[in-house]
Design an enzyme around this catalytic site. Structure first.
Site, PDB file in Angstrom:
ATOM      1  N   LYS A 196     -13.144   6.619  -0.050  1.00  0.00           N
ATOM      2  CA  LYS A 196     -13.014   5.291  -0.650  1.00  0.00           C
ATOM      3  C   LYS A 196     -12.284   5.427  -1.976  1.00  0.00           C
ATOM      4  O   LYS A 196     -12.682   6.235  -2.836  1.00  0.00           O
ATOM      5  CB  LYS A 196     -14.423   4.737  -0.870  1.00  0.00           C
TER       6      LYS A 196
HETATM    7  C1  E4P Z   1     -19.033  -1.911  -0.231  1.00  0.00           C
HETATM    8  O1  E4P Z   1     -18.185  -1.161   0.153  1.00  0.00           O
HETATM    9  C2  E4P Z   1     -19.104  -2.421  -1.612  1.00  0.00           C
HETATM   10  O2  E4P Z   1     -19.124  -1.383  -2.522  1.00  0.00           O
HETATM   11  C3  E4P Z   1     -20.297  -3.333  -1.753  1.00  0.00           C
HETATM   12  O3  E4P Z   1     -20.340  -4.203  -0.637  1.00  0.00           O
HETATM   13  C4  E4P Z   1     -20.359  -4.077  -3.057  1.00  0.00           C
HETATM   14  O4  E4P Z   1     -21.409  -5.004  -3.006  1.00  0.00           O
HETATM   15  P1  E4P Z   1     -22.025  -5.702  -4.306  1.00  0.00           P
HETATM   16  O5  E4P Z   1     -21.010  -6.644  -4.867  1.00  0.00           O
HETATM   17  O6  E4P Z   1     -23.245  -6.427  -3.807  1.00  0.00           O
HETATM   18  O7  E4P Z   1     -22.359  -4.590  -5.276  1.00  0.00           O
END
Ligand code: E4P
Length: 217
Positions: free
Chosen positions: A83
């Protein structure tokens, strides 16, 4: 639409994976902090629980640093998706890794133009954050529709991974738009099963069944 679980809590992942509905997992540095475990160890454990992509985020901000971290992360298992953030260096890293056959999830996407850049960089997944967009007074799902149109216009293979999902309506809207994947916290996935009329129906069927005095088998 594929379902990913957005957590680094391995007990939750195991429990949900047993339903057969989990196609992958996403993590981020905040979720690793919440799990209170060693990053590489927990990612390795998750990769052993699910067969699908497991996103593990690099934290360096420069291309060389991201590549160094990605080398370590992608060695964990074949189903790791590295990522990277949607920055110039992040997309440079995306291009290098995907050209080499590694899955890449480009994260922290907030506009359709950013998603267009990620697709051009060969991203496997683009993660637009709908909840965080809603939080500041915008319609996060609007961006998902825009990205869907752009990707279909040009036959991009990058998968739209709806992230920052906060409630079942986000899941419904993602599926209506035709997103490829959505990632949600375990609690939101559990909410999808629930309806008070389902519970009430089970109660009344069981009550009437009891009155028949029968048993199956
Ligand atoms: C997933 O890949 C993201 O990091 C995550 O969905 C972020 O979610 P949040 O905005 O609830 O922290």
């Amino acid at each position: 639409m594929k379902f990913f679980v957005d957590t680094a809590d391995t007990a939750e992942i195991r429990d949900l994976a047993a339903t057969g509905l989990v196609d992958g997992v996403t993590t981020n540095p905040s979720l690793i902090h919440k799990a209170g475990r060693n990053f590489l160890e927990v990612v390795e454990e998750i990769c052993g629980i699910v067969d699908g992509p497991v996103s593990a985020e690099v934290v360096a901000l420069d291309h060389e640093g991201m590549m160094r971290e990605a080398e370590i992360v992608r060695r964990i298992a074949d189903n790791v998706a590295v990522k990277v953030p949607l920055t110039v260096d992040g997309l440079k890293t995306c291009k290098a890794l995907t050209s080499d056959g590694t899955m890449v999830n480009v994260t922290l996407c907030f506009t359709a133009n950013q998603a267009l850049l990620a697709a051009k960089a060969g991203a496997t997944f683009i993660s637009p954050f709908v909840g965080r967009h809603d939080d500041i007074g915008f319609d996060g799902m609007q961006i998902i529709s825009e990205i869907r149109t752009i990707y279909d216009n040009y036959d991009f293979e990058t998968q739209i991974l709806v992230a920052s999902v906060r409630h079942p309506v986000h899941v419904l809207q993602s599926a209506m738009i035709g997103a490829d994947v959505m990632t949600a916290p375990p609690a939101v996935i559990r909410q999808l099963f629930k309806h008070p009329l389902t519970d009430r129906g089970i109660e009344s069927f069981l009550a009437d069944w009891g009155k028949t005095g029968q048993s199956i088998g």
